[in-house]
Enzyme design. Sequence first.
Site, PDB file in Angstrom:
ATOM      1  N   TYR A  98      45.355  53.034   9.424  1.00  0.00           N
ATOM      2  CA  TYR A  98      46.344  52.997  10.504  1.00  0.00           C
ATOM      3  C   TYR A  98      45.710  53.264  11.862  1.00  0.00           C
ATOM      4  O   TYR A  98      46.219  52.819  12.884  1.00  0.00           O
ATOM      5  CB  TYR A  98      47.446  54.024  10.237  1.00  0.00           C
ATOM      6  CG  TYR A  98      48.461  53.528   9.240  1.00  0.00           C
ATOM      7  CD1 TYR A  98      49.552  52.783   9.651  1.00  0.00           C
ATOM      8  CD2 TYR A  98      48.311  53.783   7.879  1.00  0.00           C
ATOM      9  CE1 TYR A  98      50.482  52.306   8.744  1.00  0.00           C
ATOM     10  CE2 TYR A  98      49.236  53.308   6.964  1.00  0.00           C
ATOM     11  CZ  TYR A  98      50.316  52.566   7.399  1.00  0.00           C
ATOM     12  OH  TYR A  98      51.234  52.092   6.499  1.00  0.00           O
ATOM     13  N   ARG A 100      42.171  46.228   0.972  1.00  0.00           N
ATOM     14  CA  ARG A 100      42.563  46.441   2.365  1.00  0.00           C
ATOM     15  C   ARG A 100      41.806  45.486   3.302  1.00  0.00           C
ATOM     16  O   ARG A 100      42.393  44.886   4.200  1.00  0.00           O
ATOM     17  CB  ARG A 100      42.273  47.888   2.757  1.00  0.00           C
ATOM     18  CG  ARG A 100      43.261  48.399   3.762  1.00  0.00           C
ATOM     19  CD  ARG A 100      43.199  49.892   3.904  1.00  0.00           C
ATOM     20  NE  ARG A 100      44.529  50.378   4.285  1.00  0.00           N
ATOM     21  CZ  ARG A 100      44.803  51.625   4.604  1.00  0.00           C
ATOM     22  NH1 ARG A 100      43.855  52.534   4.553  1.00  0.00           N
ATOM     23  NH2 ARG A 100      46.019  51.980   4.964  1.00  0.00           N
ATOM     24  N   GLU A 110      42.400  59.949  18.655  1.00  0.00           N
ATOM     25  CA  GLU A 110      43.336  58.869  18.940  1.00  0.00           C
ATOM     26  C   GLU A 110      44.749  59.439  19.063  1.00  0.00           C
ATOM     27  O   GLU A 110      45.188  60.179  18.220  1.00  0.00           O
ATOM     28  CB  GLU A 110      43.268  57.833  17.803  1.00  0.00           C
ATOM     29  CG  GLU A 110      44.089  56.617  18.041  1.00  0.00           C
ATOM     30  CD  GLU A 110      43.898  56.077  19.454  1.00  0.00           C
ATOM     31  OE1 GLU A 110      42.784  55.655  19.775  1.00  0.00           O
ATOM     32  OE2 GLU A 110      44.868  56.109  20.244  1.00  0.00           O
ATOM     33  N   VAL A 113      46.367  70.420  19.218  1.00  0.00           N
ATOM     34  CA  VAL A 113      47.369  71.109  20.029  1.00  0.00           C
ATOM     35  C   VAL A 113      48.439  70.137  20.529  1.00  0.00           C
ATOM     36  O   VAL A 113      49.623  70.455  20.547  1.00  0.00           O
ATOM     37  CB  VAL A 113      46.698  71.858  21.200  1.00  0.00           C
ATOM     38  CG1 VAL A 113      47.730  72.409  22.163  1.00  0.00           C
ATOM     39  CG2 VAL A 113      45.826  72.978  20.664  1.00  0.00           C
ATOM     40  N   ALA A 132      67.203  65.427  17.615  1.00  0.00           N
ATOM     41  CA  ALA A 132      67.362  66.137  16.342  1.00  0.00           C
ATOM     42  C   ALA A 132      67.310  65.130  15.197  1.00  0.00           C
ATOM     43  O   ALA A 132      67.751  63.995  15.338  1.00  0.00           O
ATOM     44  CB  ALA A 132      68.686  66.887  16.328  1.00  0.00           C
ATOM     45  N   CYS A 157      50.382  63.003  10.565  1.00  0.00           N
ATOM     46  CA  CYS A 157      49.667  63.904  11.481  1.00  0.00           C
ATOM     47  C   CYS A 157      50.289  65.279  11.676  1.00  0.00           C
ATOM     48  O   CYS A 157      49.589  66.289  11.593  1.00  0.00           O
ATOM     49  CB  CYS A 157      49.524  63.243  12.844  1.00  0.00           C
ATOM     50  SG  CYS A 157      48.370  61.889  12.809  1.00  0.00           S
ATOM     51  N   PHE A 158      51.564  65.330  12.009  1.00  0.00           N
ATOM     52  CA  PHE A 158      52.145  66.591  12.485  1.00  0.00           C
ATOM     53  C   PHE A 158      51.899  67.757  11.526  1.00  0.00           C
ATOM     54  O   PHE A 158      51.337  68.781  11.890  1.00  0.00           O
ATOM     55  CB  PHE A 158      53.649  66.431  12.737  1.00  0.00           C
ATOM     56  CG  PHE A 158      53.975  65.738  14.031  1.00  0.00           C
ATOM     57  CD1 PHE A 158      52.981  65.246  14.858  1.00  0.00           C
ATOM     58  CD2 PHE A 158      55.297  65.586  14.433  1.00  0.00           C
ATOM     59  CE1 PHE A 158      53.279  64.600  16.046  1.00  0.00           C
ATOM     60  CE2 PHE A 158      55.622  64.952  15.622  1.00  0.00           C
ATOM     61  CZ  PHE A 158      54.605  64.458  16.425  1.00  0.00           C
ATOM     62  N   LYS A 193      59.614  56.955  10.193  1.00  0.00           N
ATOM     63  CA  LYS A 193      60.341  56.613  11.410  1.00  0.00           C
ATOM     64  C   LYS A 193      60.483  55.100  11.442  1.00  0.00           C
ATOM     65  O   LYS A 193      59.927  54.413  10.581  1.00  0.00           O
ATOM     66  CB  LYS A 193      59.621  57.131  12.657  1.00  0.00           C
ATOM     67  CG  LYS A 193      58.242  56.511  12.901  1.00  0.00           C
ATOM     68  CD  LYS A 193      57.700  57.006  14.233  1.00  0.00           C
ATOM     69  CE  LYS A 193      56.448  56.281  14.619  1.00  0.00           C
ATOM     70  NZ  LYS A 193      55.856  56.762  15.854  1.00  0.00           N
TER      71      LYS A 193
END
Length: 460
Positions: free
Chosen positions: A14, A41, A163, A220, A266, A274-275, A337
């Site tokens: 990705y 791939r 990135e 961060v 919300a 990632c998060f 998402k």
Amino acid sequence: MKQIKKITCIGAGYVGGPTMSVIAQKNPHIQVTVVDINQARIAAWNEEDLSKLPIYEKGLDAVVAEARGRNLFFDTDVDKAIEEADMIFISVNTPTKTYGKGKGQAADLKFIELCARQIAEVAKDDKIVVEKSTLPVRTAETLKSILDNTSSGVNFHVLSNPEFLAEGTAIADLHNPDRVLIGGENTEAINALVGIYASWVPNERILTTNLWSSELSKLVANAFLAQRVSSINAVSELCEATGANVDEVAKAVGMDSRIGPKFLKASVGFGGSCFQKDILNLVYIARSYNLHAVADYWEQVIIMNDHQKTRFAEKIIQTMYNTVNGKQIAFLGWAFKKDTNDTRESAAIYVADHLLDEEAQVVVYDPKVSAAQVYKDLDALGTRAPEANRRLVKVVDNAYEAMDGAHAIAVLTEWEAFKTYDWAQIKEGMKKPAFVFDGRKLLDRKQLEELGFKYYAIGE
Ligand code: UDX
Ligand code: ADP
């Protein structure tokens, strides 16, 4: 420093795939080769039919069409690509460790280390090695140590170039980045990489720092973004208890220019590759320096996110008279998402798992996610036997089929198309009362209530 004529990127995922496609598009004088050990791939990246590229991103097909075969190549011969390159990007996966020390928190660096060893073994002349994968702070040091100690007299300069693209908007983000961050020690190597981005990114948006600042900034940035989502999700529960509306609160708060309106939507909980991984990493690093207050602070962002997913599933069960056993629940969306086929850490997986524990019959529709992927995600949790997942979960490629005969609908991904459905017709085909649980606050409450749906949305 010699001029960069050939770039190799290890890892065609990705991050590596879209990033290198844009670098090649904007630097026609540089040959860019993306390599991966996953043959399927690479074959997909070489597909004649551009709708079959291995990842779905708006505008990616046009970029690939422009550059592929001209100066953009996808290949499985990793050694050859390393040997030929002046600059090597490492863009392999760095999942959270599932074993040993740091299990469930630290990043697993085995793929990175394997890459470093392979580069050291194969390289015959000096190379600039660029970390593109998100990595724990001070990984560059590890990389450099492996490169310097295992190669024979070749010089390596290690740079960090995290990135910041978001999935679904990858190409737009790459074409017009808020900033490009380059961390390193060697000025010539830094300038060589700056030169590549300067082909399309204005100079004032190319930021250079030391290695550790660059590595830490990536973690961060993701931690801050995730924190905003967890903050508004915490407020959503409070809104439900008090009668406030979370969208109204988010708007009022976000209009303060110091706070800003973005990332205050919300939801059923954040997902994505990632998060969670990056925060766990931050927590792990803080703990390893005995900074427990710092670690606890950031860990709370994850705890809140897990709570939000569980709370949504519980709400469904409670509202449906405390049992979902044998009831058909249609899932609209499975991806983490909209506008992506990526399901990593998607809230849908965890909400489904919770409902399946209660023996619900889940029928999933997502416009971009395959049945195989849905089962893979559920099986990976190991909560129940694969046969049980197949008995309880059906995946269909038509949304109306998913909702026909359903007791309830749960909106898990905010795909725009869901808004345009014929809700009157859908209601006809459902068991009554017809419940809608909107985990994305996507649908129109007024319209659905007028049609007679029992509508529940996060934070209202
Ligand atoms: C993120 C960062 O945005 C990007 O800069 C970094 O390079 C990689 O991680 P990504 O994971 O692709 O990108 O998606 P993002 O748009 O940040 O959304 C992450 C999750 O948060 C999604 O599940 C999304 O639905 C959720 N989210 C986001 C909310 O629930 N509310 C919001 O207001 C924003
Ligand atoms: P990301 O989201 O970080 O891009 P992905 O999992 O989508 O992560 O992509 C990482 C890619 O790196 C995978 O396609 C994987 O096969 C590839 N990869 C991992 N290790 C190596 C290696 N040693 N050599 C070549 N490719 C690798």
